[in-house]
Design an enzyme around this catalytic site. Structure first.
Site, short mmCIF file in Angstrom:
data_model
loop_
_atom_site.label_atom_id
_atom_site.label_comp_id
_atom_site.label_asym_id
_atom_site.label_seq_id
_atom_site.Cartn_x
_atom_site.Cartn_y
_atom_site.Cartn_z
N LYS A 92 1.03 -1.28 -0.02
CA LYS A 92 0.60 0.16 0.04
C LYS A 92 0.92 1.12 0.04
O LYS A 92 2.06 1.28 0.93
CB LYS A 92 -0.82 0.16 1.32
CG LYS A 92 -1.72 1.00 1.28
CD LYS A 92 -2.98 0.72 2.63
CE LYS A 92 -3.96 2.01 2.37
NZ LYS A 92 -4.56 2.13 3.80
N SER A 167 -9.59 2.47 3.25
CA SER A 167 -8.92 3.07 2.19
C SER A 167 -7.66 2.12 1.72
O SER A 167 -6.90 2.16 0.41
CB SER A 167 -8.04 4.48 2.81
OG SER A 167 -6.82 3.55 3.25
N SER A 191 -9.68 0.34 7.58
CA SER A 191 -9.77 0.20 5.52
C SER A 191 -8.62 -1.13 5.73
O SER A 191 -8.16 -1.25 4.10
CB SER A 191 -8.72 1.34 6.10
OG SER A 191 -9.23 2.63 5.69
#
Length: 287
Positions: A92, A167, A191
């Site tokens: 990420k 997210s 998330s």
């Protein structure tokens, strides 16, 4: 492992992929290239004709293939291979990875290349993982649909007209689409958990302090946690085993000993059921 699985390298579990490298049935380089081919065909980075899932923001091909070659050399010598040997992994884009962009999904950080690795990243690579690149996310991890990235929304591979959650939507989508065997995400208020559910993959939210936050671009430092996405529970336990543990670079990391998460999945080999005898109730004045 079946021959059908070997023909499709993008659906292998960690155990199957590692076993293929150990046995010589496949190379770590072939695994990496197979995943890069899938990304080029379906993610939108390299092909105008792709489905445009948009999970990857940047690829680290040179670093990945150098690591894959190192693993292949170890395998050819018959060396004992580490837990994630040759496993293609995505990161990420809120975690520092030396030589790769770290934008946190924002134009504010466009062009920033960290000079160091986050602890979670370095632990993955030390365990043999092949780091494919950086994954899309809501800007500064603030969002729950991955529609709020400065670099465009991420689509859900299960249904391209739907969001992947956020997210960490890029991390969940990449695993669901077969672009990586495992990925790293972060969770402050859902998330990891929510995109894992939206994309039909496994996501693990560890206890705060179980995985180091060193090298993580913070959203809320007292709540942020790093965790893995995989396609099955055992793979998630394997990655968690690699990531967990005290880190001198993160004062909030826990010094509690790391459990054997994979062994804990097996549980007891036998269970004994205790069935109570039927109760007999006698009412006064009756036979």
């Amino acid at each position: 492992m079946t021959s059908d699985k070997l023909q499709n390298l993008n659906i292998l579990s960690i155990d199957d992929a590692r076993a293929a490298v150990v046995s010589g049935a496949q190379t770590a380089t072939a695994l990496a290239e197979s995943h890069y081919t899938a990304i080029a065909a379906n993610d939108g980075l390299d092909s105008a004709d792709s489905k445009g899932i948009n999970s990857f923001l940047a690829l680290s091909r040179e670093r990945a293939l150098a690591q894959a070659a190192k693993i292949d050399a170890m395998a050819s010598r018959g060396d004992e291979l580490p837990a994630l040997a040759g496993i293609p992994v995505g990161i990420k884009d809120v975690l520092a990875m030396q030589g790769a962009p770290a934008t946190a999904g924002s134009l504010i950080l466009k062009g920033y290349h960290p000079p160091y690795d986050a602890t979670a990243v370095s632990r993955l690579e030390a365990a043999g993982a092949v780091l494919l690149g950086k994954l899309n996310c809501d800007e500064f991890a603030m969002g729950s649909s991955n529609e709020n990235s400065a670099y465009g929304p991420v689509k859900n591979p299960r249904a391209l007209d739907r969001v992947p959650g956020g997210s960490s939507g890029g991390s969940a989508a990449a695993v669901a689409a077969g672009f990586a065997v495992a990925t790293l995400g972060t969770d402050t208020g859902g998330s990891i958990r929510q995109p894992a559910a939206f994309c039909g993959v496994v996501g693990v939210l560890p206890t705060y302090g179980r995985i180091s936050r060193y090298g993580l671009i913070a959203f809320a430092s007292s709540l942020d946690r790093v965790g893995p996405f995989t396609r099955n529970v055992k793979d998630a336990a394997t990655v968690l085993q690699v990531l967990a543990g005290k880190d001198p670079l993160d004062a909030t990391s826990s010094d509690r000993p790391v459990d054997d998460y994979v062994a804990a999945l097996i549980g007891p080999t036998s269970l004994k059921a205790i069935v109570p005898s039927p109760l007999t109730m006698k009412v006064s004045g009756t036979p």
